[in-house]
Design a protein around this motif. Structure first.
Motif, PDB file in Angstrom:
ATOM      1  N   ASP A 108       0.857  -1.191   0.000  1.00  0.00           N
ATOM      2  CA  ASP A 108       0.000   0.000   0.000  1.00  0.00           C
ATOM      3  C   ASP A 108       0.889   1.236   0.000  1.00  0.00           C
ATOM      4  O   ASP A 108       1.981   1.241   0.579  1.00  0.00           O
ATOM      5  N   GLU A 109       0.406   2.254  -0.672  1.00  0.00           N
ATOM      6  CA  GLU A 109       1.173   3.488  -0.818  1.00  0.00           C
ATOM      7  C   GLU A 109       0.242   4.680  -0.639  1.00  0.00           C
ATOM      8  O   GLU A 109      -0.836   4.734  -1.223  1.00  0.00           O
ATOM      9  N   LEU A 110       0.666   5.619   0.176  1.00  0.00           N
ATOM     10  CA  LEU A 110      -0.081   6.853   0.370  1.00  0.00           C
ATOM     11  C   LEU A 110       0.809   8.020  -0.043  1.00  0.00           C
ATOM     12  O   LEU A 110       1.891   8.219   0.523  1.00  0.00           O
ATOM     13  N   THR A 111       0.356   8.759  -1.024  1.00  0.00           N
ATOM     14  CA  THR A 111       1.064   9.950  -1.484  1.00  0.00           C
ATOM     15  C   THR A 111       0.293  11.186  -1.025  1.00  0.00           C
ATOM     16  O   THR A 111      -0.899  11.318  -1.314  1.00  0.00           O
ATOM     17  N   LYS A 112       0.983  12.068  -0.305  1.00  0.00           N
ATOM     18  CA  LYS A 112       0.374  13.296   0.191  1.00  0.00           C
ATOM     19  C   LYS A 112       0.916  14.494  -0.592  1.00  0.00           C
ATOM     20  O   LYS A 112       2.138  14.636  -0.741  1.00  0.00           O
ATOM     21  N   ILE A 113      -0.004  15.326  -1.061  1.00  0.00           N
ATOM     22  CA  ILE A 113       0.372  16.481  -1.888  1.00  0.00           C
ATOM     23  C   ILE A 113      -0.208  17.743  -1.234  1.00  0.00           C
ATOM     24  O   ILE A 113      -1.336  18.153  -1.526  1.00  0.00           O
ATOM     25  N   PRO A 114       0.530  18.382  -0.325  1.00  0.00           N
ATOM     26  CA  PRO A 114       0.020  19.583   0.342  1.00  0.00           C
ATOM     27  C   PRO A 114       0.169  20.827  -0.540  1.00  0.00           C
ATOM     28  O   PRO A 114       1.024  20.884  -1.424  1.00  0.00           O
ATOM     29  N   LYS A 115      -0.639  21.824  -0.253  1.00  0.00           N
ATOM     30  CA  LYS A 115      -0.612  23.061  -1.046  1.00  0.00           C
ATOM     31  C   LYS A 115       0.716  23.794  -0.920  1.00  0.00           C
ATOM     32  O   LYS A 115       1.141  24.477  -1.853  1.00  0.00           O
ATOM     33  N   ARG A 116       1.395  23.669   0.225  1.00  0.00           N
ATOM     34  CA  ARG A 116       2.633  24.418   0.423  1.00  0.00           C
ATOM     35  C   ARG A 116       3.775  23.947  -0.479  1.00  0.00           C
ATOM     36  O   ARG A 116       4.847  24.543  -0.495  1.00  0.00           O
ATOM     37  N   SER A 117       3.543  22.854  -1.224  1.00  0.00           N
ATOM     38  CA  SER A 117       4.549  22.405  -2.186  1.00  0.00           C
ATOM     39  C   SER A 117       4.549  23.260  -3.455  1.00  0.00           C
ATOM     40  O   SER A 117       5.457  23.133  -4.273  1.00  0.00           O
ATOM     41  N   TYR A 118       3.533  24.107  -3.604  1.00  0.00           N
ATOM     42  CA  TYR A 118       3.380  24.825  -4.881  1.00  0.00           C
ATOM     43  C   TYR A 118       3.230  26.321  -4.636  1.00  0.00           C
ATOM     44  O   TYR A 118       3.003  26.783  -3.512  1.00  0.00           O
TER      45      TYR A 118
END
Length: 534
Positions: A361-371
């Motif tokens: 299982d894999e969980l990828t987190k993409i927060p707004k502060r990355s952009y």
């Protein structure tokens, strides 16, 4: 089972002595540069990535149609990489990563038709046999091995300093008669000309530490022996961020035979768990050579991404997406039980029973502060989830017959294979989390943008036979045939036939080459022809 002296097929082998001390994650990495006709390409430069292996070249236009057959202690496992959403130069999760390299006795690669035809369509791209270490009779023996070290880029390229870089840039504009402006010459007009950064040090200048611990216990009597092995591996990365790979493995080998040695049992169990944490979403290598030496800083003092100077130049911070994280967890269980019984002196019944199960299982987190916060109204907190499971069982009954008639030795085998496998894959993408801490909790998302569910039920049936002849320890003939059936193909083409013939002549055993003072020790000619494919 054959020897290097008597084999008629193309087989390459490496042993524990050559691979057990290598600080690598995947057993396949230990094969690099050690076998003719076997090409191993790393799956990027992050631990846990599936390497690409080609045995005697490319055989299919389909990427997934080129993987060889992996067999671990008699149990075949799916060789395709496990699915991953990570885009950090990551080829997928290596299905062999949960094996401990220090627990492997040998790795053998079968390359030509004579060696692989008995595996039918599954062996079309070659076969890799991995055998783990077995127990030894005697007093209980325990051994521990601990190693620690680091990896680093050994040398860097000599890049231009800012002063020389600016001179070349200014001369280029002059030669082309182009007027510099803030869009085509932001490095000359907007960025600090006194700033100098060697981006190689910033991007891959870290030391990646690793620690490896291996412990095994072995012992037993002449009738029953065992080996228990456990290991731990931790490895860092040379890139910015807190990427980290860890795995724990355990194995049991148990062998038993009766006093008359007519009945023999062999049990092999391998279990492994790994955790791979990756940071970011960009392949950073090329940036080290493309960024100007006076480019702005990447991070602010508080660790957030710096945007202002980059935005004035009309470009994005090259580290955008840096605060994204991917956490991949894999556990694998591989078991095999071999039962053999000598019916007569020359006739033996052997049955292999195997079961394997792999979950990831894999969980990828993409927060707004990355952009870029300038586009905050268009970006949201996002996540991507993968859950996969592979479960397979196999039954392989075999009957072997060995007989010696004077100078002629006959070795015959007939058997069958019955295998079933069920693959499940679930992929979800979600967005609209109100806070970064909620990313990954699907109940807190406002939108599920992608939902994919896949189930593949695979059935396999085959019959095979092999006849080996050895005459006077000089002439060898090997005949192989197999009838193969797979549920992956259309009804009218579900079965296929495979066959091979191999022959060898050990001419160094001829009387005219043998003498007490001969400098010639061994010589053999061999040839084979057969059918492979899927």
């Amino acid at each position: 089972t054959t020897t290097d002296r008597e084999r008629t097929g193309s087989i390459a082998k490496v042993t524990a002595k050559e691979i057990e001390l290598q600080p690598v994650v995947s057993p396949l990495q230990a094969l690099q540069g050690r076998m003719a006709g076997v090409e191993v390409t790393p799956g990027g430069n992050l631990p846990g990535a599936a390497p690409t292996i080609r045995i005697r070249g490319q055989n299919s236009l389909r990427k997934e149609g080129n993987y060889p057959l992996y067999i671990i202690d008699g149990m075949p496992i799916t060789s395709n990489p496990l699915a991953s959403n990570s885009s950090i130069n990551f080829t997928g999760i290596d299905p062999l990563s949960t094996l401990s390299v220090s627990n492997i006795e040998s790795i053998e690669v079968l390359k030509d038709a004579d060696a692989t035809a008995i595996y039918g369509s599954r062996g079309a791209n070659g076969v890799i046999l991995i055998t783990t270490k077995r127990g030894e009779a005697g007093k209980i023996s325990m051994q521990a091995r601990i190693s620690s070290g680091f990896s680093e880029v050994p040398n860097s390229i000599n890049l231009l300093k800012t002063q020389d870089y600016i001179k070349i840039r200014e001369k280029a504009f002059e030669n082309d008669a182009i007027t510099p402006n803030q869009y085509n010459a932001y490095d000359l007009l907007l960025w600090d000309k006194d700033r100098n950064t060697d981006w190689q040090n910033e991007i891959f200048g870290k030391k990646a530490d690793f620690t490896q611990v291996n412990l095994f216990v072995t012992g037993g009597s002449l009738n029953t022996n065992y080996r228990i092995n456990t290991s731990y591996l931790k490895q860092g990365t040379i890139y910015p961020g807190n990427s980290k790979y860890q795995k724990i493995t355990g194995s049991l080998q148990l062998n038993h035979k009766t006093n008359n040695e007519r009945l023999k049992l062999g049990l092999a169990i391998n279990y492994g768990v790994d955790n791979n944490r990756l940071v970011g979403n960009n392949a950073l290598q090329t940036m080290a050579f493309n960024l100007a030496p006076n480019a702005p800083r990447i991070f602010n003092e508080d660790g957030s991404l710096h945007w202002e100077e980059w935005q004035k130049a009309g470009i994005e911070n090259p580290f955008q997406g840096f605060h994204n994280t991917s956490e991949m967890k894999t556990n694998s269980f591989i078991s095999n039980l071999q039962v053999s019984y000598s019916i007569l002196k020359d006739l033996k019944w052997i049955t292999n029973l195997g079961y394997t199960k792999t979950q990831n299982d894999e969980l990828t987190k993409i927060p707004k502060r990355s952009y870029n916060p300038a586009y905050e109204q268009y970006i949201k907190h996002e996540s991507a989830l993968i859950y996969g499971q592979r479960a397979s069982w196999i039954i392989e009954p075999q009957l072997t017959y060995q007989k010696v008639f004077g100078k002629l030795k006959l070795d015959a085998l007939v058997g069958g294979t019955l295998q079933a496998q069920l693959n499940n894959l679930t992929e979800l993408a979600a967005s609209g989390y109100s806070t970064e801490s909620m990313i990954g909790d699907l109940s807190a998302a406002t939108k599920i943008s992608r939902a994919k569910f896949q189930e593949i039920d695979y059935r396999y049936l085959a019959y095979f036979t092999r006849l080996g002849l050895k005459l006077d320890d000089k002439y060898f003939l090997n005949l192989t045939g197999r009838r193969d059936g797979s549920s992956r193909f259309a009804t009218a083409n579900r079965f296929a036939n495979f066959g091979a013939v191999g022959a060898a002549w050990v001419f160094s055993n001829e009387s005219w080459l043998q003498s007490k003072d001969s400098w010639f020790s061994f010589g053999k000619l061999r040839a084979s022809y057969g059918t492979t494919g899927n």
